[in-house]
Structure formats: C-alpha cells, structure tokens
Write a protein that holds these residues in place. Structure first.
Motif, mmCIF file in Angstrom:
data_model
loop_
_atom_site.group_PDB
_atom_site.id
_atom_site.type_symbol
_atom_site.label_atom_id
_atom_site.label_comp_id
_atom_site.label_asym_id
_atom_site.label_seq_id
_atom_site.Cartn_x
_atom_site.Cartn_y
_atom_site.Cartn_z
ATOM 1 N N ALA A 1 44.787 44.189 48.395
ATOM 2 C CA ALA A 1 45.181 43.048 47.564
ATOM 3 C C ALA A 1 46.041 43.496 46.386
ATOM 4 O O ALA A 1 47.051 42.871 46.058
ATOM 5 C CB ALA A 1 43.933 42.311 47.057
ATOM 6 N N ARG A 2 45.657 44.607 45.766
ATOM 7 C CA ARG A 2 46.424 45.076 44.611
ATOM 8 C C ARG A 2 47.806 45.583 45.020
ATOM 9 O O ARG A 2 48.787 45.385 44.315
ATOM 10 C CB ARG A 2 45.651 46.167 43.867
ATOM 11 N N CYS A 3 47.890 46.234 46.188
ATOM 12 C CA CYS A 3 49.193 46.709 46.665
ATOM 13 C C CYS A 3 50.132 45.525 46.911
ATOM 14 O O CYS A 3 51.318 45.582 46.592
ATOM 15 C CB CYS A 3 49.035 47.535 47.943
ATOM 16 N N ILE A 4 49.584 44.456 47.480
ATOM 17 C CA ILE A 4 50.405 43.267 47.729
ATOM 18 C C ILE A 4 50.878 42.684 46.401
ATOM 19 O O ILE A 4 52.059 42.382 46.214
ATOM 20 C CB ILE A 4 49.611 42.217 48.537
ATOM 21 N N GLN A 5 49.934 42.571 45.483
ATOM 22 C CA GLN A 5 50.256 42.043 44.154
ATOM 23 C C GLN A 5 51.390 42.852 43.512
ATOM 24 O O GLN A 5 52.310 42.311 42.913
ATOM 25 C CB GLN A 5 48.993 42.118 43.283
ATOM 26 N N ARG A 6 51.320 44.183 43.673
ATOM 27 C CA ARG A 6 52.335 45.056 43.084
ATOM 28 C C ARG A 6 53.717 44.816 43.720
ATOM 29 O O ARG A 6 54.720 44.707 43.029
ATOM 30 C CB ARG A 6 51.921 46.515 43.291
ATOM 31 N N GLU A 7 53.747 44.707 45.057
ATOM 32 C CA GLU A 7 55.028 44.458 45.722
ATOM 33 C C GLU A 7 55.663 43.168 45.217
ATOM 34 O O GLU A 7 56.863 43.113 44.952
ATOM 35 C CB GLU A 7 54.824 44.356 47.249
ATOM 36 N N VAL A 8 54.824 42.136 45.065
ATOM 37 C CA VAL A 8 55.340 40.840 44.621
ATOM 38 C C VAL A 8 55.856 40.953 43.193
ATOM 39 O O VAL A 8 56.963 40.516 42.862
ATOM 40 C CB VAL A 8 54.240 39.754 44.718
ATOM 41 N N ARG A 9 55.050 41.591 42.331
ATOM 42 C CA ARG A 9 55.413 41.675 40.920
ATOM 43 C C ARG A 9 56.686 42.488 40.709
ATOM 44 O O ARG A 9 57.486 42.217 39.829
ATOM 45 C CB ARG A 9 54.261 42.301 40.134
ATOM 46 N N GLU A 10 56.872 43.488 41.564
ATOM 47 C CA GLU A 10 58.047 44.344 41.391
ATOM 48 C C GLU A 10 59.251 43.847 42.188
ATOM 49 O O GLU A 10 60.211 44.582 42.428
ATOM 50 C CB GLU A 10 57.677 45.793 41.734
ATOM 51 N N GLY A 11 59.162 42.592 42.646
ATOM 52 C CA GLY A 11 60.339 41.952 43.233
ATOM 53 C C GLY A 11 60.599 42.271 44.701
ATOM 54 O O GLY A 11 61.694 42.055 45.200
ATOM 55 N N ARG A 12 59.587 42.805 45.388
ATOM 56 C CA ARG A 12 59.793 43.118 46.800
ATOM 57 C C ARG A 12 59.003 42.185 47.721
ATOM 58 O O ARG A 12 58.705 42.515 48.852
ATOM 59 C CB ARG A 12 59.406 44.570 47.068
ATOM 60 N N GLY A 13 58.636 41.019 47.199
ATOM 61 C CA GLY A 13 57.817 40.090 47.970
ATOM 62 C C GLY A 13 58.633 39.217 48.910
ATOM 63 O O GLY A 13 59.856 39.342 49.021
ATOM 64 N N SER A 14 57.941 38.341 49.590
ATOM 65 C CA SER A 14 58.569 37.397 50.520
ATOM 66 C C SER A 14 59.071 36.181 49.724
ATOM 67 O O SER A 14 58.760 36.038 48.546
ATOM 68 C CB SER A 14 57.538 36.980 51.563
ATOM 69 N N PHE B 1 32.471 41.508 39.647
ATOM 70 C CA PHE B 1 33.116 41.856 40.918
ATOM 71 C C PHE B 1 33.361 40.636 41.809
ATOM 72 O O PHE B 1 32.475 40.172 42.525
ATOM 73 C CB PHE B 1 32.290 42.907 41.657
ATOM 74 N N VAL B 2 34.578 40.132 41.718
ATOM 75 C CA VAL B 2 35.011 39.005 42.540
ATOM 76 C C VAL B 2 36.029 39.544 43.535
ATOM 77 O O VAL B 2 37.001 40.189 43.139
ATOM 78 C CB VAL B 2 35.684 37.921 41.671
ATOM 79 N N GLN B 3 35.800 39.296 44.806
ATOM 80 C CA GLN B 3 36.738 39.832 45.788
ATOM 81 C C GLN B 3 37.907 38.891 46.028
ATOM 82 O O GLN B 3 37.711 37.713 46.333
ATOM 83 C CB GLN B 3 36.023 40.078 47.118
ATOM 84 N N PHE B 4 39.097 39.449 45.884
ATOM 85 C CA PHE B 4 40.301 38.718 46.257
ATOM 86 C C PHE B 4 40.735 39.246 47.613
ATOM 87 O O PHE B 4 41.059 40.417 47.757
ATOM 88 C CB PHE B 4 41.382 38.903 45.190
ATOM 89 N N HIS B 5 40.688 38.389 48.595
ATOM 90 C CA HIS B 5 41.077 38.806 49.943
ATOM 91 C C HIS B 5 42.585 38.994 49.954
ATOM 92 O O HIS B 5 43.314 38.155 49.432
ATOM 93 C CB HIS B 5 40.647 37.726 50.940
ATOM 94 N N PRO B 6 43.051 40.090 50.544
ATOM 95 C CA PRO B 6 44.495 40.347 50.464
ATOM 96 C C PRO B 6 45.348 39.307 51.192
ATOM 97 O O PRO B 6 46.479 39.066 50.787
ATOM 98 C CB PRO B 6 44.659 41.727 51.100
ATOM 99 N N THR B 7 44.805 38.721 52.247
ATOM 100 C CA THR B 7 45.687 37.861 53.030
ATOM 101 C C THR B 7 45.192 36.425 53.094
ATOM 102 O O THR B 7 44.369 36.054 53.920
ATOM 103 C CB THR B 7 45.884 38.422 54.464
#
Lengths: 241, 603
Positions: free
Chosen positions: B313-326, B232-238
C-alpha cells in the motif's frame, strides 16, 4: 451539471405513492448512489436496505423501471435519464417502508428444506469437475430477485405451496453436492411445488449472479422427480431389480 | 421494570458474520440457549465480501507447510507485536476449522488429487488459502448460516444493540432496538460475545460495508474493557479507484496470487525496487522467478507484489505521490498480461477470478482479461480491538467476550491476507465454547432499570431536538477527517488536529436531529452509529500519536523507521473515571522458548 429525476416509492405497509427527487449525476454512478444522495440531502428518513454496495450481499433488491434488479449494480448510464427513473420495492413480499420489504418468508422456507447430511462412507475427496455445478448454485447471494419475478409467487401468491426458484437452486446445490447423502425429491414433489414451475426462465433473466436457474437447477430436479415417481418403465425396473 | 419486550438466553452473540455464527453454533452445541442479533439480514454481513480465502496450513498443495511455518509467517507479518499464544492457536487449529466447514456443506475448489485447493497469498510462504474462486467469504457465511438455522439458535435480524447492561461489573444483557419498527428490546444473557467487525466506515475510502461502525469497540469500551493496538488500521493496497462511485471497493489479493502484476504509468514493476530487508531472502529478484512462483514452482520465491499489505500500500501511495500513478490516481494492476504465458488466458482468468471479472465489467466498463485495472489503497481492516484472553476470548469485563475483527491480538501491527477468515473460525469457535461454559457457571444478576431508561431516552432524543443538523453531514465530515489526518501516512501535527476535530464532531453528533418516525429510519440508525465511530476514531488517533515509530500498518512520516522501543510495547486504551480515554503502554510478553526457536528457524 447533469441531473436526473428519480420517482421513488415512499410510504409504509403498502400505502404511499411515488415522490420525485432530482439529484446530480456523476460518472460511474449506480442507482444506489443516487438513492444515497437523495437520502443525505432531501430525505434523511428514506428507507433502503443495503450492505456491501458491490453486488456481493444481495441486500439492495428493488424494481428499477419495473425490472427486478440490484440497485448497487445498476449503472445510471444504462438507463434512459431523459425521463424519470422509477425505483420501487419488490412486489412479491410484504411492504415495510419506502424501498424495504419483509423478506422473512424466504428464511422460513429454507428452514423447511432438509439440511446437508454428509455420507459417512465417503472420503472427503472430489474432483473439480464434480463440484463445478453445485458451486455455480452456491454463487447465489440470496437477493430474492428470482422469487420477486416468479409469477407463481408474484401473480398467484402460492407462497404456501411453492418454495420458489431460490430454493430450487438451494435444493439442487445440496442434491448435486458429492458429499451429501440425503434425498429431497419427495419433498420437492409433494410440499415444495416444483411442478408449478413452467420454465418461463424469468428467474434466470433477473439473476445478478447469472446462475442458469431454470436450465441447470430446476429442469434437472424436475427430471429427477419424474424419474423417481412418474416413470412407469423405471418403476417396473425397480421392482425386478 | 420497563415493559420492553425481553428475551432470555444464556449466551447472546452480537453480530452474524463468520465469527458470530461460528461462536453461536459452537455455544449452542455446548447445550446452552443462544441468540444472535445482527444489524443486517442473516447472511449479509461483511464476511460475504471476503474474497481470497482462509489461511490454514493443511499442506494440500505444498507438503512443506505446517503450523509452525504459518505461525512464523503471522508473527513476521504482525512485526512481532502479535499475541503469540493467539498466533500459535490460530495456526494449529485453522486446518480443523476448515475441514469442519466442509463437513457442514462448504464446497471448496479442489486439487487434482481431489483435496481442498490452496492458493498463494501475500506474506504466506506456501500456498495456504483454502478458497472458492474469489468468493470464499460468501461460501463461509452461507455454510455457517445454513448449518446454524438448524441448531436451535434464535436469530434476531435487523436489530441494533445500543448498550451492554451491567450488574456489579459483569455483563447481564444488552439493550437495543429493531430497525424495522424501532421498538426497544432487552436481551438477558449470562455471557455476551461481541462479533461486530471493524471500523471502516469512519474513513472515506473503504472496502467496508455500512455495518462497520465500530459498535463492538465502543460497547466494550463503555463497559470497561481494554482496547488494544488501536493505531493499526490496515489499508488494503488494491481497491478500485475509478469511477468515483466505486472508489474503495476491494480488488482481491488473489489477482496478484494468480500472476497479476503492479505497474506504474511508465509500465515499470515498481515493487522490485523496494523489498524490505526481513523479506529479501524469500522474495524473487526478477520477473521470471516471480511468475514461476505464481504457477506453483516450489523452487521459486514469491514476487514482490505479494509482500505484506502495509508495504505494498505504501509503495503504491509513493508512486502516486511522485507522479508515476495512473490517470485516476492509482497504479495499474495487470492480470491480462498472462496471455503471453498461458493458452486460453481469458477463460482462465474468468474461472479463477469470476467476481473480479464481473465487478470491473459491470461497474467500471473494463474487461480485466484484456486491459489493466486501476487500483489504490482502501481502508480495509482493523487490527486493533477488544483485548481478550488468548484461550477463551474473554475481555477484562466478566462475561464479555470478543471474536473476529472486533477482537485484537492475533494480527499485531499488520494482518496477513487470508488470516481473517481463519481467525473468525478459530476464535469464533473458542469464544462460543468458553462463553457457553461461563454462562453455565454464572447465572443470576439483574438488569438495572435506570440504565435501560437512560439508554432509551438518549436513543429517542434526536427526534425531539429542533434545529440540529443531519447525522449524514456529521458522518461525512468524520470520514473526511479520518481519511485526511489519520490515514496511511501520519504526522504528529495532523493527528493532534484530528483529536481536536473529533471533540467538535462529538459535540455535533450529540445534537443531530432526525426526521420522520421510528420505522426503518436510516437517518436515525446513522445517528445511533455515529458516537461509536467517533469513539473508535479517537482511540485510533490517540494510539497513533503515542507510537512514535513506523511499524506494520502504522506509518509516520515524522518517524519513518522502526525503533527498539516500539517493539517492546502494545498500546491500550481504557475509559477514565470522567469518561475520557486513558492511554497506556503494556510491555510485549516474552514468547516461550519453543516458539522463539520456531521463529529463529523460519527466518
């Protein structure tokens, strides 16, 4: 590929000289990034003290093009990269190696300042307005750049008689803490040399936390010292009170 | 006996962050002789970077809060793999520890009634984080430091510990070197408290400082302790994502607590689309309600941006992966928008989030009162660590204690923001208390000279090797490997590759060459840190392979759901007889009836 040249001080215990290193420059880089790149590629044993790389710990203090600054908060795009960028250790403290200095004097000075002492008769209750000022002082990250630039220490070397801007800020935070009940004015006057400060504000200029060291900490402390020890009318008033 | 300088103490604390300093202060107050060694100067430890606050159910802002709610929040956040006794003690004792800090000189932000102000944070039902703007960690470490230097504690700054010295299975001291001159030192002690923090430097994108090289994890492992929950390693979302040189630097959850929202490139508040079932009841389902929550409306539920860190963090990762990132591979975090809602918003933002304002202005040329930040996940915190007794913080190794991030149990599968600073205080305090007691009762024991000589020889070997590669090159490859193969989204095959790759890195680390002499030699220091990071990385990969489900911070693409089996065990790693890592499952222990009932009531 854009590059820049850094003149970095190399040597031990005051000895040594500048050495030139050229490294690649990419967008957003700070001086500490450049030093790390140089360390990884050309100079594995280059000594540099750093921790957070986010301007929060105050470890990577140095003199960049002659100005005391944090390496991690000095963007390369704010420097002239047409010529070499000079990076050297702070001059006010004994040199250890390369960019590292011995700042232990600061830790000894702090031990000599009366610590926080709570007021047993006061409730733990205060308004935000009453803590705004000491909170400003407690932003200090102890980078000691203010100590480095202060001429009382840097030029005159009065380390035994003068505690320097950092510890005036520290003392001011305690004096203005609404929960503190001790009195540090006599020490400031007698052994800590507040009188030596002639308010040139160099310390305020180099503070990375933008603490108004001179205006908000040192001058009010000087005023309190004057009121307490040098005000003839005040003295009379105290006698007849 | 070797003629290395020897220091005699009752209790030795390794690490001078919040946990180490708390422990040292408490142990010295118990009347024993205490030393603290730290790799950095005093007051520079990673604790200074903590921003948001310390969680303590004081109820100053919302009087419905109490330890039971805090306990239930912590367990829910940890997906019930937490050591429930630690979660209980933590929730019960945190308010006293916060007040103690104030009594030692900390100056917290205030409520209108003049009490310690508390703010909202992810996963906490009520405003619970005592704070000072967004620099709470600095306030905490400075308070402990300024108090601690008057307690008769010996501080050894810039000293690295290489090994724990053992006698008949118990610790009797530690062996290390001072970073300035490179001279070896022996520290004799009856009890040792590890407070060395986390493992973040094993990853490429991290919010952690250079000190986070898993020293405590590795020292304890080699001494025979058990390591718990290492997957269990925490990835901070921001974390910041741009420019490249600041990638990973933390952007406090406090931004979202103050009303900041997450949007994708289409301007959509994507967090509303994915609210986990167990949080549905307490999460706002519209923007208006979410805003009201951040402004203190007690009837409103919290916005989905304040769901637990693993999920965000996972929701952000998903947005980026699916092409909706910044543009630079993150998403937008917008606090500037609150100007539509409150007057003088820019001043308000600067007052509430001064460090964030400063950080983006100076490092990213962005004015957060005017425009949105770009953020993405960054390696932030290690839930796994030395398995300890809940009451005393002692590990399986007699006399060896662990507190703070290098200990484990409190946070389970995912830590709530704000529970770290309070963890440092509560369990630092306990470790100090019990280590002092232990040290008084267990004197004697002797340092094994052969062990010291062996450690010294190993430490100096990198100077003598010819032709070995640079330690920086090995570190660079380690960071790439962990980032790419054991990151936020994990799959079996990649993790198996990681374990294999780590064996090669281990071999390379054993052959690195360092230049120059022993005086303040960063290259040498890195060579000493490398084996620790590699050891811990392997524990992470092995534990992660074994957990064939997704839970908390551990997410498997090949096993995306939680399983009943996964809820039933914790992973443990210990050292086998040939030095190899041995993995075991231990069953989750059953909670007391009282605590079960609390969980049920708070659902």
């Amino acid at each position: 590929m854009a590059t820049a040249t850094f003149k970095i001080w190399r040597g031990e215990r005051g000895g040594g000289g500048y050495q030139d290193y050229t490294t690649e420059v990419t967008e957003g880089m700070v001086v500490l990034d450049a030093v790390h790149q140089i360390q990884a590629a050309d100079a594995n044993d280059l000594s540099v003290r750093w921790n957070c790389k986010a301007g929060k710990c105050g470890s990577c203090s140095a003199e960049i093009n002659g100005k005391p600054r944090l390496m991690c908060m000095t963007r390369l795009n704010t420097l002239d990269l047409n010529g070499p960028v000079t990076v050297e250790p702070m001059k006010t403290f004994p040199h250890v190696k390369d960019l590292v200095t011995d700042v232990s004097w600061n830790y000894k000075v702090k031990e000599g300042i009366k610590k926080f002492k709570s007021d047993p008769n006061r409730a733990w209750n205060a308004q935000q307005a009453d803590v705004d000022r000491p909170q400003e002082f407690r932003k200090c990250i102890e980078c000691f750049l203010c100590q480095d630039v202060c001429h009382v220490l840097r030029e005159h070397g009065l380390h035994d008689e003068f505690i320097g801007p950092r510890f005036f800020v520290y003392s001011a935070a305690l004096e203005m803490n609404p929960f503190d009940s001790d009195d540090r004015l006599a020490d400031l006057k007698d052994t800590q040399g507040i009188g030596y400060c002639n308010i040139t504000k160099c310390c305020t200029q180099v503070c990375p936390e933008e603490i108004k060291i001179t205006d908000n900490a040192i001058i009010p402390l000087k005023e309190r010292v004057v009121d307490e020890f040098y005000d003839p009318l005040g003295k009379l008033f105290k006698i007849f009170r | 006996m070797s003629d290395y300088q020897t220091f005699e103490h009752d209790v030795l604390v390794i690490g001078a962050g919040g946990a180490g300093l708390s422990a040292a202060v408490k142990a010295s107050a118990a009347g024993v002789k205490v030393a603290v060694v730290s790799k950095s100067l005093l007051g520079k430890a990673h604790t200074v970077m903590a921003e948001g606050g310390m969680a303590a159910a004081m109820g100053n802002v919302d009087d419905r809060d109490n330890w039971k709610v805090h306990f239930a929040d912590t367990m829910r956040g940890g997906q019930y793999l937490n050591n429930w006794r630690m979660a209980q003690l933590h929730a019960q004792e945190a308010p006293d520890r916060v007040r103690e800090l104030e009594q030692w000189g900390a100056i917290f932000d205030r409520t209108k009634e003049g009490k310690i102000l508390q703010r909202n944070f992810g996963g906490h039902r009520y405003p619970r984080l005592a704070h000072v703007g967004d620099r709470t960690g600095l306030e905490m470490i400075r308070t402990l430091q300024d108090h601690g230097i008057h307690q008769g504690i010996d501080f050894h700054m810039e000293v690295t510990i290489l090994t724990l010295l053992m006698d008949a299975g118990r610790v009797v001291g530690a062996f290390g070197y001072d970073r300035e001159r490179g001279r070896f030192r022996i520290f004799r002690a009856n009890a040792i408290i590890l407070a060395t923090g986390g493992i973040g430097r094993a990853y490429k994108i991290t919010s952690n400082s250079w000190e986070y090289t898993a020293d405590g994890h590795a020292l304890a492992y080699r001494a025979g302790a058990e390591l718990l929950d290492m997957e269990f390693v925490q990835f901070h979302p921001t974390g910041m994502v741009w420019p490249p040189s600041v990638r990973g630097i933390l952007v406090t959850e406090g931004v979202r607590g103050e009303g900041g929202v997450l949007r994708n490139k289409d301007g959509k508040r994507f967090m509303f689309e994915d609210i986990p079932a167990n949080y549905k009841g307490q999460t706002a389902d519209n923007e208006e309600e979410g805003w009201r929550y951040t402004q203190g409306d007690k009837e409103a539920r919290r916005p989905p941006e304040l769901l637990t860190r693993d999920h965000v963090a996972r929701c952000i990762q998903r947005e980026v992966r699916e092409g909706r990132g910044s543009p630079h591979g993150g998403v937008f975090l917008d606090i500037a928008w609150i100007k539509e809602r409150i007057p003088n918003a820019p001043d308000h933002i600067k007052r509430k989030l001064p460090s964030m304002y400063h950080q983006f202005k100076q490092l990213g040329d962005i004015d957060i009162t005017k425009e949105a930040m770009e953020v993405g996940p960054t390696t932030h915190y290690m839930m796994g660590g030395v398995k300890v007794d809940a009451e005393s913080q002692m590990s399986k190794v007699p006399g060896l204690f662990a507190a703070g991030e290098c200990g484990a149990g409190l946070h389970g599968a995912n830590r709530l923001g704000g529970n770290s600073l309070s963890d440092l205080l509560v369990f630092g305090h306990r470790a100090g208390q019990f280590a002092a007691k232990w040290a008084k009762e267990h004197t004697g024991g002797s340092v094994n000279n052969a062990q010291v000589e062996e450690a010294a020889r190993e430490a100096l070997a990198p100077f003598d090797r010819e032709g070995g590669e640079s330690p920086y090159a090995v570190h660079h490859d380690l960071q790439d490997l962990m980032q790419n193969l054991v990151g936020i989204v994990r799959v079996q095959k990649e993790m198996e590759q990681a374990v294999e790759g780590l064996q090669k890195l281990r071999a390379r680390a054993e052959k690195v060459h360092v230049h120059g002499n022993r005086e303040y030699n960063n290259g040498w220091h890195m060579a000493m840190d490398l084996p620790n990071m590699i050891e811990a990385s392997e524990m992470i990969a092995r534990s992660a392979i074994e957990r064939k489900e997704s839970r908390g911070a551990h997410f498997r693409d090949d096993f995306p759901d939680k399983t009943a089996e996964g809820a039933s065990f914790n992973s443990i790693i210990k050292r086998g007889s040939n030095g190899e890592q041995v993995l075991e499952r231990v069953p989750v222990t059953e909670m007391t009836a009282e605590l079960k009932q609390i969980i049920e009531e708070m659902k």
